[in-house]
Design an enzyme around this catalytic site. Structure first.
Site, PDB file in Angstrom:
ATOM      1  N   ASP A 141       0.970  -1.619  -0.004  1.00 22.58           N
ATOM      2  CA  ASP A 141      -0.240   0.051  -0.206  1.00 22.58           C
ATOM      3  C   ASP A 141       0.928   1.429  -0.341  1.00 22.58           C
ATOM      4  OD1 ASP A 141       1.191  -0.241   2.781  1.00 22.58           O
ATOM      5  OD2 ASP A 141      -0.517   0.045   3.436  1.00 22.58           O
ATOM      6  N   CYS A 180       5.091   0.027   2.569  1.00 18.33           N
ATOM      7  CA  CYS A 180       5.647  -1.768   2.848  1.00 18.33           C
ATOM      8  C   CYS A 180       6.998  -1.123   3.996  1.00 18.33           C
ATOM      9  CB  CYS A 180       5.847  -1.806   1.779  1.00 18.33           C
ATOM     10  SG  CYS A 180       6.656  -1.601   0.340  1.00 18.33           S
ATOM     11  N   HIS A 187       9.080  -3.163  -4.164  1.00 15.31           N
ATOM     12  CA  HIS A 187       8.816  -3.542  -3.028  1.00 15.31           C
ATOM     13  C   HIS A 187      10.305  -4.140  -1.077  1.00 15.31           C
ATOM     14  CE1 HIS A 187       5.372  -5.281  -0.770  1.00 15.31           C
ATOM     15  NE2 HIS A 187       5.806  -6.082   0.053  1.00 15.31           N
TER      16      HIS A 187
END
Length: 226
Positions: free
Chosen positions: A95, A98, A204
């Site tokens: 979102d 992370c 990520h």
């Protein structure tokens, strides 16, 4: 009482309340840390990568997101490294928070404290501007406003600020082709804990554990509402 006076008083009360809440939150977090085993330096994971030469971090903002083919190869490379060194990921939500979720999981064993972590990082960046502004290729106040927003991706500048704020050694296992392992050390103090993150480069962050030690995602009690 004049309208202006009432507004000033209300604003002052709101500011004091916010300040008190921040102090109360910090005291609560400090209490949690004092009770948590995670507040101690644990070198069990570090021993698995002790033979690798760590690369010191150069703080920088995020680069371009790789295309699909490059991102896929990067993920495969990272996954292979994690298997090789007996590490496993606790998956964080994608979102935009992370990095802060992964840091919160390592610090407090609860990714839901990501707002607190972001707030502390922003305080560090704001109060010690001279340490970080040379790495930010934009107006520093604009960078702070942007990074303050929930959902804004953390970068290597925020990682350094987190290491400094929490007196933590951040150990980053990456998908970079030529850089497997990066250590981020606090600048002016010895680390009191180690935080382990994986970095699928420019895509990520996840929280790292030894294989077989990844906790369940059962929701833990929160000590206050953000």
């Amino acid at each position: 009482m004049t309208e202006s006076h009432r507004n000033t008083s209300a604003s002052s009360s709101s500011s004091l309340g916010s300040s008190f809440q921040d102090t109360e939150d910090d005291q609560t977090i400090a209490s949690i840390l004092a009770d948590e085993e995670s507040s101690k330096v644990d070198d069990k994971l570090g021993k698995r990568l002790a033979h690798l030469d760590s690369i010191p971090l150069t703080p920088r903002v995020n680069g371009e997101i790789p295309d699909v083919n490059d991102a896929t190869l990067d993920h495969e490379r990272l996954s292979g490294r994690l298997v090789t060194y007996g590490l496993a990921e606790l998956q964080m939500e994608g979102d935009g928070n992370c990095q802060f979720r992964a840091l919160a999981d390592q610090l407090f064993r609860n990714p839901d404290y990501h707002k607190h972590v972001r707030r502390q990082v922003i305080k560090q960046l704001k109060h010690f501007r001279k340490l970080y502004e040379g790495y930010v290729p934009m107006k520093y106040k604009s960078y702070l406003r942007k990074m303050k927003k929930s959902g804004e991706w953390g970068d290597h500048v925020t990682l350094q600020a987190a290491a400094d704020r929490f007196s933590a050694k951040i150990c980053l296992v990456t998908s970079f082709r030529d850089t497997c392992y990066i250590e981020i050390l606090p600048k002016d103090t010895s680390p009191t804990r180690e935080l382990w993150l994986s970095f699928w480069c420019e895509v990520h962050y996840n929280s790292l554990y030894g294989s077989g030690d990844v906790p369940t995602r059962a929701r833990r009690k929160k000590y206050w509402l953000f």
